[in-house]
Motif scaffolding. Structure first.
Motif, PDB file in Angstrom:
ATOM      1  N   HIS A   1       0.819  -1.216   0.000  1.00  0.00           N
ATOM      2  CA  HIS A   1       0.000   0.000   0.000  1.00  0.00           C
ATOM      3  C   HIS A   1       0.850   1.263   0.000  1.00  0.00           C
ATOM      4  CE1 HIS A   1      -3.448  -2.626   0.867  1.00  0.00           C
ATOM      5  NE2 HIS A   1      -4.162  -1.637   0.403  1.00  0.00           N
ATOM      6  N   LEU A   2       1.965   1.244   0.684  1.00  0.00           N
ATOM      7  CA  LEU A   2       2.847   2.407   0.650  1.00  0.00           C
ATOM      8  C   LEU A   2       3.428   2.608  -0.742  1.00  0.00           C
ATOM      9  CD1 LEU A   2       4.763   2.172   4.052  1.00  0.00           C
ATOM     10  CD2 LEU A   2       3.043   3.861   3.394  1.00  0.00           C
ATOM     11  N   LEU A   3       3.824   1.527  -1.390  1.00  0.00           N
ATOM     12  CA  LEU A   3       4.343   1.649  -2.755  1.00  0.00           C
ATOM     13  C   LEU A   3       3.279   2.207  -3.696  1.00  0.00           C
ATOM     14  CD1 LEU A   3       6.521  -1.549  -3.362  1.00  0.00           C
ATOM     15  CD2 LEU A   3       7.297   0.809  -3.065  1.00  0.00           C
ATOM     16  N   GLY A   4       2.040   1.784  -3.499  1.00  0.00           N
ATOM     17  CA  GLY A   4       0.948   2.262  -4.352  1.00  0.00           C
ATOM     18  C   GLY A   4       0.365   3.587  -3.920  1.00  0.00           C
ATOM     19  N   MET A   5       0.859   4.145  -2.793  1.00  0.00           N
ATOM     20  CA  MET A   5       0.380   5.419  -2.263  1.00  0.00           C
ATOM     21  C   MET A   5      -1.135   5.427  -2.071  1.00  0.00           C
ATOM     22  SD  MET A   5       2.947   7.250  -1.497  1.00  0.00           S
ATOM     23  CE  MET A   5       2.242   8.873  -1.252  1.00  0.00           C
ATOM     24  N   VAL A   6      -1.647   4.339  -1.508  1.00  0.00           N
ATOM     25  CA  VAL A   6      -3.073   4.238  -1.218  1.00  0.00           C
ATOM     26  C   VAL A   6      -3.246   3.534   0.123  1.00  0.00           C
ATOM     27  CG1 VAL A   6      -3.314   2.050  -2.473  1.00  0.00           C
ATOM     28  CG2 VAL A   6      -5.309   3.508  -2.143  1.00  0.00           C
ATOM     29  N   ALA A   7      -4.223   3.975   0.901  1.00  0.00           N
ATOM     30  CA  ALA A   7      -4.500   3.328   2.181  1.00  0.00           C
ATOM     31  C   ALA A   7      -5.169   1.977   1.949  1.00  0.00           C
ATOM     32  CB  ALA A   7      -5.404   4.214   3.027  1.00  0.00           C
ATOM     33  N   PRO A   8      -5.039   1.037   2.879  1.00  0.00           N
ATOM     34  CA  PRO A   8      -5.738  -0.246   2.756  1.00  0.00           C
ATOM     35  C   PRO A   8      -7.252  -0.040   2.721  1.00  0.00           C
ATOM     36  CG  PRO A   8      -4.037  -0.364   4.425  1.00  0.00           C
ATOM     37  CD  PRO A   8      -4.180   1.083   4.067  1.00  0.00           C
ATOM     38  N   LYS A   9      -7.952  -1.114   2.397  1.00  0.00           N
ATOM     39  CA  LYS A   9      -9.404  -1.022   2.234  1.00  0.00           C
ATOM     40  C   LYS A   9     -10.099  -2.100   3.046  1.00  0.00           C
ATOM     41  CE  LYS A   9     -12.867  -0.624  -1.452  1.00  0.00           C
ATOM     42  NZ  LYS A   9     -13.081  -0.684  -2.921  1.00  0.00           N
ATOM     43  N   CYS A  10     -10.960  -1.691   3.959  1.00  0.00           N
ATOM     44  CA  CYS A  10     -11.788  -2.666   4.666  1.00  0.00           C
ATOM     45  C   CYS A  10     -12.981  -3.026   3.776  1.00  0.00           C
ATOM     46  CB  CYS A  10     -12.259  -2.111   6.005  1.00  0.00           C
ATOM     47  SG  CYS A  10     -13.426  -0.740   5.880  1.00  0.00           S
ATOM     48  N   SER A  11     -13.742  -4.025   4.153  1.00  0.00           N
ATOM     49  CA  SER A  11     -14.908  -4.418   3.368  1.00  0.00           C
ATOM     50  C   SER A  11     -16.062  -3.453   3.612  1.00  0.00           C
ATOM     51  CB  SER A  11     -15.342  -5.834   3.746  1.00  0.00           C
ATOM     52  OG  SER A  11     -15.886  -5.841   5.063  1.00  0.00           O
ATOM     53  N   PRO A  12     -17.003  -3.341   2.661  1.00  0.00           N
ATOM     54  CA  PRO A  12     -18.186  -2.502   2.893  1.00  0.00           C
ATOM     55  C   PRO A  12     -18.948  -2.926   4.148  1.00  0.00           C
ATOM     56  CG  PRO A  12     -18.019  -3.079   0.570  1.00  0.00           C
ATOM     57  CD  PRO A  12     -16.962  -3.871   1.285  1.00  0.00           C
ATOM     58  N   LYS A  13     -18.978  -4.238   4.441  1.00  0.00           N
ATOM     59  CA  LYS A  13     -19.673  -4.721   5.633  1.00  0.00           C
ATOM     60  C   LYS A  13     -19.009  -4.176   6.898  1.00  0.00           C
ATOM     61  CE  LYS A  13     -21.489  -8.944   7.731  1.00  0.00           C
ATOM     62  NZ  LYS A  13     -21.659 -10.415   7.566  1.00  0.00           N
ATOM     63  N   ALA A  14     -17.680  -4.160   6.906  1.00  0.00           N
ATOM     64  CA  ALA A  14     -16.963  -3.622   8.065  1.00  0.00           C
ATOM     65  C   ALA A  14     -17.199  -2.123   8.189  1.00  0.00           C
ATOM     66  CB  ALA A  14     -15.475  -3.917   7.939  1.00  0.00           C
ATOM     67  N   LYS A  15     -17.165  -1.431   7.060  1.00  0.00           N
ATOM     68  CA  LYS A  15     -17.355   0.018   7.081  1.00  0.00           C
ATOM     69  C   LYS A  15     -18.746   0.382   7.604  1.00  0.00           C
ATOM     70  CE  LYS A  15     -15.563   4.067   6.115  1.00  0.00           C
ATOM     71  NZ  LYS A  15     -14.392   4.548   6.889  1.00  0.00           N
ATOM     72  N   GLU A  16     -19.749  -0.355   7.156  1.00  0.00           N
ATOM     73  CA  GLU A  16     -21.122  -0.074   7.564  1.00  0.00           C
ATOM     74  C   GLU A  16     -21.363  -0.355   9.048  1.00  0.00           C
ATOM     75  OE1 GLU A  16     -23.350  -2.557   4.992  1.00  0.00           O
ATOM     76  OE2 GLU A  16     -22.837  -1.421   3.175  1.00  0.00           O
ATOM     77  N   ASN A  17     -20.550  -1.261   9.622  1.00  0.00           N
ATOM     78  CA  ASN A  17     -20.758  -1.656  11.019  1.00  0.00           C
ATOM     79  C   ASN A  17     -19.576  -1.255  11.905  1.00  0.00           C
ATOM     80  OD1 ASN A  17     -23.338  -3.504  10.989  1.00  0.00           O
ATOM     81  ND2 ASN A  17     -22.152  -4.083   9.187  1.00  0.00           N
ATOM     82  N   GLU A  18     -18.846  -0.239  11.501  1.00  0.00           N
ATOM     83  CA  GLU A  18     -17.709   0.234  12.282  1.00  0.00           C
ATOM     84  C   GLU A  18     -18.152   0.603  13.704  1.00  0.00           C
ATOM     85  OE1 GLU A  18     -14.194   3.654  11.929  1.00  0.00           O
ATOM     86  OE2 GLU A  18     -15.658   3.357  10.318  1.00  0.00           O
TER      87      GLU A  18
END
Length: 370
Positions: free
Chosen positions: A308-325
């Motif tokens: 992710h650092l090489l790609g200059m992008v933050a990791p991505k959680c699943s939509p299910k995790a995001k919705e139930n954070e």
């Protein structure tokens, strides 16, 4: 000190499928496939190690040798070899750790590496402890490079039943209101760290690695320690001479257990208090997508952060995790990463690895460009 090369794959999937799943946020459930006895070809001992084919060996043994061959190593200088194996109790090979403790010597012999060799086990933090040890060897001048190898391919399916640690629904959903435990995973690979800068326009430096034991400073032997985690985080960022308050993201240990996740978030929030960060710190957890790989879980976290650092992008959680954070747990200080672009040419990230034995490691990585 630099990440010279890395290699990681989930059992039954290619390296590309593994790394793509961690970048894109797709689940690879190797454990369910394992206990259902899906057809995954057995590994072979690489031809370079044919001299040792007569030794007792299993999938962990062969996976470690395979990773040793596939990783690119600097041509000059002294290289140490460090090995960790998860769930070694499940091996059927008998004494001498199923020959695992001979692996560093075998690899050093075949590849003609002149540095020290060590087999290390500190439960789930084994890989983190190896990074700290190898970095200390390199910093002291005893070696120039380190080959760190780990595998977790031996499990007993009957041993894994719903409990306070194991998820009842077969999913690991860290830092969400749905979290009820972890889920096993199988994988193997390794990383090369070196004083030699690798070729390329974008490289990732290993700025620090700090490992602490919690001692008796925790509620019970199996409970994580807030103070030990906080100390490891603060000291790692201090040694790196970087500001935690400006970190791009943190890759957490994140088992998905109620107590483990709660104490890990609390340790992060305490470490952040003196850094005056305005916006929430982004956090992520590879275990949501590939499960808990025991001693190899730290390698998964490290390679994910590296990519992710090489790609200059933050990791991505699943939509299910995001919705139930778990908003109450996060308290506005941290939040789940969801693939945000990193907005500078230099980016820093932390990686936390914890062990049930009380060992905890925090590593600081930084991307640089020429």
């Amino acid at each position: 000190m630099w990440i010279y090369d890395s290699f990681f794959e989930v059992r039954g999937f290619t390296v590309e499928e593994t790394r793509d799943s961690l970048v894109a946020g797709r689940r690879l459930d190797s454990f369910t496939a394992y206990i259902e006895k899906s057809s995954v070809p057995d590994l072979e001992i690489p031809k370079e190690f044919a001299k040792f084919k007569s030794l007792p060996s299993d999938e962990n043994f062969k996976a470690i040798l395979r990773a040793a061959i596939l990783l690119t190593k600097p041509e000059k200088g002294r290289t140490g070899v460090f090995v960790a194996v998860g769930n070694s109790h499940a091996s059927k090979l008998g004494s001498r750790y199923a020959m695992y403790d001979m692996l560093p010597g075998i690899i050093s012999y075949v590849l003609d590496l002149k540095g020290p060799g060590a087999f290390l086990s500190s439960t789930c933090d084994s890989f983190g402890s190896m990074v700290t040890m190898a970095r200390a060897y390199i910093s002291s001048g005893l070696i120039d490079h380190a080959l760190l190898l780990t595998s977790n391919l031996m499990l007993e399916g009957s041993d894994f039943k719903p409990s306070a640690i194991l998820s009842s629904n077969g999913r690991c959903l860290p830092f969400t209101t749905l979290r009820d435990g972890s889920w096993p995973g199988l994988g193997a690979g390794g990383v090369v760290i070196s004083n030699s800068r690798p070729a390329g326009h974008g490289v990732v430096g290993l700025r620090s690695s700090v490992t602490f034991s919690a001692g008796r400073d925790r509620a019970s032997f199996t409970a994580p320690s807030i103070d030990a985690q906080q100390s490891a985080i603060e000291e790692a960022w201090g040694i790196a001479e970087r500001d935690l308050g400006r970190a791009s993201f943190i890759e957490c240990h994140a088992t998905g257990t109620k107590i483990g996740d709660s104490l890990e978030i609390e340790s992060l929030k305490r470490a952040l208090r003196r850094d005056h960060r305005i916006d929430p710190l982004l956090i992520s957890a590879s275990k949501e997508f590939i499960g808990h790989l025991d001693s190899a879980s730290g390698l998964a976290s490290l390679t994910r952060t590296y990519d992710h650092l090489l790609g200059m992008v933050a990791p991505k959680c699943s939509p299910k995790a995001k919705e139930n954070e778990d908003v109450e747990l996060m308290d506005g200080k941290v939040r789940l990463a969801f693939g945000e672009r990193l907005n500078s040419q230099e980016a820093t990230a932390g990686v936390t690895m914890n062990g049930i034995s009380g060992s905890t490691t925090h590593i600081v990585l930084e991307r640089e460009v020429l």
